[in-house]
Design an enzyme around this catalytic site. Structure first.
Site, PDB file in Angstrom:
ATOM      1  N   HIS A 109     -13.576  -0.281 -14.114  1.00 42.75           N
ATOM      2  CA  HIS A 109     -13.246  -0.369 -12.685  1.00 42.75           C
ATOM      3  C   HIS A 109     -14.254   0.454 -11.890  1.00 42.75           C
ATOM      4  CE1 HIS A 109     -10.637  -1.475  -9.447  1.00 42.75           C
ATOM      5  NE2 HIS A 109     -10.248  -0.258  -9.169  1.00 42.75           N
ATOM      6  N   CYS A 166      11.625   4.037  14.567  1.00 44.12           N
ATOM      7  CA  CYS A 166      12.876   4.381  13.876  1.00 44.12           C
ATOM      8  C   CYS A 166      12.929   3.681  12.523  1.00 44.12           C
ATOM      9  CB  CYS A 166      14.082   3.971  14.717  1.00 44.12           C
ATOM     10  SG  CYS A 166      14.019   4.564  16.420  1.00 44.12           S
ATOM     11  N   MET A 167      13.965   3.964  11.755  1.00 42.97           N
ATOM     12  CA  MET A 167      14.066   3.378  10.415  1.00 42.97           C
ATOM     13  C   MET A 167      14.178   1.854  10.467  1.00 42.97           C
ATOM     14  SD  MET A 167      16.712   4.175   7.308  1.00 42.97           S
ATOM     15  CE  MET A 167      16.343   5.912   7.155  1.00 42.97           C
ATOM     16  N   ASP A 168      14.933   1.344  11.435  1.00 44.27           N
ATOM     17  CA  ASP A 168      15.218  -0.094  11.465  1.00 44.27           C
ATOM     18  C   ASP A 168      14.764  -0.771  12.743  1.00 44.27           C
ATOM     19  OD1 ASP A 168      16.843   0.550   9.132  1.00 44.27           O
ATOM     20  OD2 ASP A 168      18.211   1.411  10.625  1.00 44.27           O
ATOM     21  N   ARG A 203      -9.897   7.456 -14.260  1.00 43.68           N
ATOM     22  CA  ARG A 203      -8.470   7.099 -14.199  1.00 43.68           C
ATOM     23  C   ARG A 203      -8.161   6.566 -15.598  1.00 43.68           C
ATOM     24  NH1 ARG A 203      -6.446   2.911  -9.543  1.00 43.68           N
ATOM     25  NH2 ARG A 203      -7.504   1.473 -10.927  1.00 43.68           N
ATOM     26  N   LYS A 242      -0.548  -7.914  -8.091  1.00 40.38           N
ATOM     27  CA  LYS A 242       0.345  -6.758  -8.274  1.00 40.38           C
ATOM     28  C   LYS A 242       1.037  -6.425  -6.958  1.00 40.38           C
ATOM     29  CE  LYS A 242      -3.570  -3.640  -7.478  1.00 40.38           C
ATOM     30  NZ  LYS A 242      -4.519  -2.691  -8.102  1.00 40.38           N
ATOM     31  N   TYR A 284      13.925   8.673  19.362  1.00 37.17           N
ATOM     32  CA  TYR A 284      14.041  10.018  18.790  1.00 37.17           C
ATOM     33  C   TYR A 284      12.881  10.890  19.269  1.00 37.17           C
ATOM     34  CZ  TYR A 284      17.277   8.202  15.213  1.00 37.17           C
ATOM     35  OH  TYR A 284      18.326   7.640  14.546  1.00 37.17           O
ATOM     36  N   ARG A 287     -12.072  -9.571 -10.252  1.00 45.12           N
ATOM     37  CA  ARG A 287     -10.653  -9.363  -9.943  1.00 45.12           C
ATOM     38  C   ARG A 287     -10.490  -9.178  -8.435  1.00 45.12           C
ATOM     39  NH1 ARG A 287     -11.776  -5.308 -14.039  1.00 45.12           N
ATOM     40  NH2 ARG A 287     -11.599  -3.756 -12.379  1.00 45.12           N
TER      41      ARG A 287
HETATM   42  C1  LIG Z   1      -5.795  -3.295  -7.657  1.00 44.05           C
HETATM   43  C2  LIG Z   1      -6.922  -3.518  -8.575  1.00 44.05           C
HETATM   44  C3  LIG Z   1      -7.878  -4.512  -8.282  1.00 44.05           C
HETATM   45  C4  LIG Z   1      -7.936  -5.242  -6.970  1.00 44.05           C
HETATM   46  O1  LIG Z   1      -8.551  -4.417  -6.012  1.00 44.05           O
HETATM   47  P1  LIG Z   1      -8.948  -4.944  -4.552  1.00 44.05           P
HETATM   48  O2  LIG Z   1      -9.768  -3.837  -4.002  1.00 44.05           O
HETATM   49  O3  LIG Z   1      -7.671  -5.134  -3.811  1.00 44.05           O
HETATM   50  O4  LIG Z   1      -9.700  -6.208  -4.731  1.00 44.05           O
HETATM   51  C5  LIG Z   1      -8.848  -4.768  -9.241  1.00 44.05           C
HETATM   52  N1  LIG Z   1      -8.873  -4.091 -10.417  1.00 44.05           N
HETATM   53  C6  LIG Z   1      -7.982  -3.117 -10.710  1.00 44.05           C
HETATM   54  C7  LIG Z   1      -8.079  -2.407 -12.011  1.00 44.05           C
HETATM   55  C8  LIG Z   1      -6.993  -2.788  -9.794  1.00 44.05           C
HETATM   56  O5  LIG Z   1      -6.127  -1.811 -10.094  1.00 44.05           O
END
Ligand SMILES: *Cc1c(COP(=O)(O)O)cnc(C)c1O
Length: 379
Positions: free
Chosen positions: A170, A323-325, A142, A47, A275, A229
């Site tokens: 999770h 700065c921004m850039d 969540r 992601k 700045y 995951r």
């Molecule tokens: C982002 C996410 C992960 C990965 O998490 P890490 O801590 O980066 O390994 C796994 N499961 C879910 C549901 C997530 O949203």
């Protein structure tokens, strides 16, 4: 980490860029795969543009390594992978509007059912059957259906347009050594397995099971699950400089971050920089303007913190406000520095290494955020 490839002409023209060290990605994947028990597969969390590493190139490389399970956060991220021919399962971890159910089918994606109501709405809206993984809320509060709503959960299995191919939850404190957090995580794990068992005893097959993110898989090994995951650990970083781990693991950083010197000038004692005039030269100095700013994802709250950079293998640091850039860096002790030279903000140059964990700590955040917010304007 491998060395910067200085002689690629394409790279030498870039303003700011990330180098992706695929050899290190492979080392991390192999090490993490080895931790998994028999029957448990590696799911790559790609992601947010693969945490800033590039979702398409990273996923293509993972396909070549034999990884065939991916997780993204959004429908669009899943579609992007399919449009670039990524093979295997792609699970959307976040909410998708039921109005878009047909795109889930069209691109052969798997949608998370955020709860029973979401699943039923997807079933209603879908013109063709879609694959889903049911999310259970085991305590993070969540996404996820409450496990006690077992009757509602069983009803999903008779929805004509839902192909239930998995169930997951999770963990929210798997990175903690606090005894109460450990107790809580164990409770999440047992709640998950009890719900699975209850469904099975009623004759329903929840399919593939998964529960752990990086810290969950590193700290709670050996669980009889179908997937782990992996996000941040796959990219070779821990979320914080001193991760709480049940065992020591060595990860190899996948991303390094580089920009270029745009201008060099001398400063007289008493002159200020950037700045806000927050930095004042106490003696004659030489400074460089460098081609990266907060619009590229370098957090502005790293201003005035002596954040290190590497130039010609030597350590220097950022001066004054970001700065921004652009940023300004001290090159007083790097007389060989010239316009066009490479400045490293994360990664290796010569003997020195700058760690994203240290940058994240100075910015008051975790590496996940630093990496996924990179938005490099290369040219
Ligand atoms: C982002 C996410 C992960 C990965 O998490 P890490 O801590 O980066 O390994 C796994 N499961 C879910 C549901 C997530 O949203």
């Amino acid at each position: 980490m491998s060395q910067i490839n200085q002689d690629s002409t394409e790279q030498t023209e870039k303003r700011v860029w990330a180098e992706i060290h695929y050899d290190n990605l492979e080392r991390n994947v192999r090490m993490l795969e080895d931790l998994l028990p028999e029957g448990c597969s590696f799911m790559a969390v790609v992601k947010a543009n693969a945490y800033g590493h590039g979702a398409v190139p990273v996923s293509s490389y993972l396909n070549k390594l034999g990884v065939h399970s991916f997780a993204v956060a959004t429908l669009q991220e899943g579609i992007e992978l399919r449009r670039h021919n990524i093979q295997g399962d792609i699970l959307i971890l976040g909410y998708t509007s039921p109005k878009k159910a047909d795109l889930i089918h069209q691109y052969d994606l798997i949608q998370t059912a955020a709860d029973c109501a979401h699943a039923l709405a997807l079933d209603q809206a879908a013109l063709n059957p879609i694959k889903i993984h049911i999310k259970l809320d085991t305590g993070m509060h969540r996404l996820g259906e409450r496990p006690e709503h077992i009757e509602e959960l069983t009803k999903l299995f008779s929805c004509p347009n839902l192909q239930i191919s998995g169930m997951f939850s999770h963990l929210c404190v798997a990175d903690s050594s606090d005894p109460d957090d450990i107790r809580f995580t164990k409770l999440q794990i047992s709640t998950f397995f009890e719900t699975v068992k209850e469904l099975q005893s009623r004759g329903y097959n929840p399919g593939k099971l998964h529960l752990q993110n990086s810290y969950g898989a590193l700290n709670y090994t050996g669980l009889p699950l179908s997937y782990a995951r992996f996000g941040i650990a796959m990219y070779g970083a821990f979320s914080q400089p001193e991760p709480v781990l049940s065992k020591k693991y060595t990860l190899f950083p996948v991303l390094s971050l580089h920009a270029r010197i745009a201008q060099i000038k001398n400063l007289l004692p008493g002159e200020n920089v950037s700045y806000g005039r927050n930095f004042e030269a106490k003696h004659p100095m030489c400074i460089a303007a460098v081609t990266i700013g907060y619009a590229d994802g370098l957090p502005r709250n790293l201003s005035n913190q002596e954040v290190p950079v590497l130039i010609h293998g030597k350590k220097s640091h950022i001066l004054g406000n970001i700065c921004m850039d652009q940023i300004l860096v001290d090159v007083t002790d790097i007389p060989e520095a010239q316009v066009g030279d490479v400045v490293t903000l994360i990664g290796q140059d010569g003997e020195e290494i700058l760690w994203v964990e240290d940058m994240a700590e100075k910015a008051g955040t975790i590496t996940n955020e630093i990496l996924c917010r990179l938005n490099l304007r290369e040219d």
